[in-house]
Design a protein around this motif. Structure first.
Motif: not given
Lengths: 344, 323
Positions: A96-103
């Motif tokens: 999820m952390q990879k999606i937040r801010g990036a996606e």
């Protein structure tokens, strides 16, 4: 012609689908059904406006998509949120952390409290770039300056070295936008981004968001209580009340042929600058529902002027009443209406 | 003619000293209200609009002497309030009241709402005994559309709209002739805002009140006011009939404000007006016309000479060199 059809195609591609989302909070033995079974989707390159009064669940809906809510057991999110064919509710925290801010990224209402007062604005923008893009120091700083230029902050080199207290509210919101867009997300969620700003600054920020949306082809979920702003920015509008969607339609339908009594009353209850004086405002009687109270039937029935017997007993589902217009009201209870869920 | 003027404000000034350096000497002033003059006729609603930092709230507080004005006159019912002794100030509150913006912080959480509404009656000795007090409170509740069963409730048991009704009832308790409404609907939801606006309009008609209506929301101000005054950095830059000001604004700043209000109609499209910077700090007010730093039509004269309010049509005043 060819470019146009390409654009159309892109527009019809679905980016995010929310299916039967329920976000319930458990406080001691009380259940607060902040979002209570909503379905909607957002296409690529589209601005979806969510309009509602306080307690309607519009912010919780956004926070649920990003999973920025307290963990279970105090808060329970159920349903499905499909983003690029992935169910966000099934991901673990590091995914999820990879999606937040990036996606998917978000802009909040209060720019002053959303910025860290002890870091320069450049450092704060760099943080998300370093986290998601793994650039070296020089490249990161170049990107920071590029982002500040994109949001039209004058003298970006100098500004990047300033602290949040040295810049005005409108500038802070520009910095927030720069930060949110720095990793080129496909979805931007803006939660009342202009509510804390003056009208003149608000206009500039709205214009900036619209312009950047066109330029970067980002989809935007724009949350606000202000119908004027919705008319100005949104392509599609979702009207929320007490954790439910009452109406979901293209922006022109919402303002020119509103389907739900609530939408209609809201439009008539706001004073307008473009209408001459002397017209009495329409009043929606009663007050907003307390989220703890259980309302049987349609959530709006205690304040609705067209209330019928069935409204008090059974909750209406969203029905298709126009080309793309869906309304949750017993007024449209005919057989021709197609069930909303089949389409979404 | 002079009799019909209820409140006359003459060259009102409120400066806050800024201290700094060694020995915290005064190093400058925040010019919150910088020479404001206007009058309000009996039975009229004057709307006061401006962005944050324009000094509109300070102006309201100075009129009531909740904040001491630095200089200037406030003539209310032919009496200069600014000359009143501190001990006699409460006299004016029998005739002039204020409604604040935030219904959550302007009610004492430890008092029952009946007591809150009844307090002005006791302070100003307007009642003789308890039964008279209860009767009066009930009447006030009725006037603002609240059920009298609420009398024994505490503020936290009420919603924002109901609290605002209590605040209005408290202001009405002394039967004032002027009420200063400082952003009375800004903290409320859209559907509740309409209820309060209509209530204020009804009360004005029934009780022949006069309002000074302060707000940043131009649509609300236009709806409720007979005349509108536009404030910018402590000064009024345009004042006139509300229909005129809103449909054909003359001052570049008023134009900018009106253009910035989003209209709830997706078919209304505007061209983009670039805006130079944001409202400057009231510590360093620009020389000449105070709007010149953001004005798109700025000329040399604007940087040097401050324009005075000039009457361009009957009752319509504008402070700009080029109107």
């Amino acid at each position: 012609m060819a470019t146009r059809s390409k654009k159309e195609n892109e527009k019809n591609e679905r980016l995010l689908s929310v299916i039967h989302l329920k976000t319930h909070f458990y406080i001691e033995d009380i259940v607060v059904k902040a979002v209570d079974g909503i379905d909607f989707s957002i296409q690529k390159n589209e601005i979806l406006g969510i309009v509602g009064e306080s307690g309607s669940g519009k912010s919780v809906c956004a926070l649920s998509i990003l999973r920025l809510l307290p963990p279970e057991p105090s808060c329970k999110i159920s349903g499905q949120i499909y983003f690029k064919n992935e169910n966000l509710l099934e991901l673990n925290e590091s995914q999820m952390q990879k999606i937040r801010g990036a996606e998917i990224s978000m802009i909040f209402q209060e720019p002053t409290t959303s910025l860290n007062p002890v870091l320069t604005i450049g450092e704060q923008i760099a943080e998300s770039i370093k986290l998601h893009q793994k650039l070296d120091h020089r490249k990161t700083w170049e990107k920071v300056v590029e982002m500040l230029t994109l949001v039209k902050i004058p003298e970006p080199f100098r500004r990047a070295k300033e602290y949040p207290h040295e810049i005005s509210g409108g500038m802070k919101q520009r910095v927030m936008i720069a930060m949110a867009l720095s990793c080129n997300p496909s979805l931007l969620i803006a939660d009342e981004p202009t509510t804390a700003l003056d009208v003149t600054t608000q206009k500039q920020i709205l214009y900036l968001i619209k312009e950047l949306q066109k330029k970067l082809r980002t989809s935007v979920i724009f949350i606000t209580h202000n119908l004027g702003i919705i008319a100005e920015v949104a392509d599609k509008v979702m009207v929320m009340y007490a954790g439910k969607i009452l109406e979901y339609a293209p922006v022109n339908d919402i303002f020119h042929q509103p389907g739900h009594p609530y939408t209609l009353s809201l439009l008539k209850s706001i004073p307008r600058l473009d209408v001459s004086r002397g017209i009495r405002l329409k009043v929606i009687p009663g007050s907003l529902p307390n989220p703890i109270d259980k309302i049987q039937g349609c959530p709006f029935h205690p304040r609705c002027e067209f209330v019928k017997d069935i409204c008090r007993k059974k909750e209406p589902e969203l029905k298709k009443i126009g080309d793309n217009q869906f309304v949750g009201c017993w007024m449209y209870n005919n057989e021709e209406a197609i069930h909303f869920k089949k389409i979404i | 003619m002079e009799n019909s003027v209820l409140l006359k404000v003459k060259n009102l000034i409120k400066y806050f000293p800024v201290r700094g350096g060694r020995f915290s000497r005064i190093i400058g002033y925040v010019k919150a209200v910088d020479g404001v003059s206007f009058d309000i006729k009996r039975g009229e609603t004057l709307g006061l609009v401006g962005e944050s930092g324009s000094g509109k709230t300070n102006l309201g507080l100075c009129i009531l002497r909740l904040r001491e004005p630095t200089s200037g006159e406030v003539i209310f019912k032919n009496r200069d309030i600014t000359k009143l002794k501190q001990t006699r100030i409460s006299e004016i509150y029998k005739d002039m009241q204020i409604i604040f913006q935030d219904p959550y912080s302007s009610l004492n959480p430890r008092m029952k709402i009946g007591e809150i509404v009844g307090e002005p009656l006791i302070i100003h000795k307007l009642i003789k005994n308890k039964s008279e007090k209860t009767a009066k409170i009930k009447k006030l509740f009725e006037e603002v559309g609240l059920d009298h069963t609420y009398i024994d409730k505490y503020p936290h048991e009420l919603s924002g709209g109901q609290r605002q009704r209590i605040i209005i009832a408290r202001a009405l308790a002394v039967s004032p002739s002027l009420i200063i409404c400082d952003e009375p609907t800004s903290a409320l939801d859209v559907s509740i805002q309409a209820q309060i606006i209509n209530l204020l309009e009804d009360l004005k008609n029934h009780l022949s009140l006069t309002y000074l209506f302060i707000s940043h929301d131009l649509s609300v101000v236009k709806h409720i006011s007979d005349r509108i005054a536009v404030m910018y950095l402590g000064k009024i830059i345009e004042i006139g009939n509300s229909e005129n000001v809103c449909s054909s604004p003359k001052h570049p700043y008023t134009k900018l404000l009106i253009f910035s209000v989003p209209i709830p109609d997706p078919e209304v499209k505007y061209e983009h007006i670039p805006l130079n910077d944001e409202i400057p700090s009231p510590i360093n007010i620009p020389s000449g016309c105070r709007f010149h730093t953001r004005c798109n039509f700025v000329k040399e004269i604007c940087r040097q000479i401050e324009p005075e309010l000039r009457e361009i049509e009957k009752g319509w005043f504008i402070a700009c060199h080029f109107v």
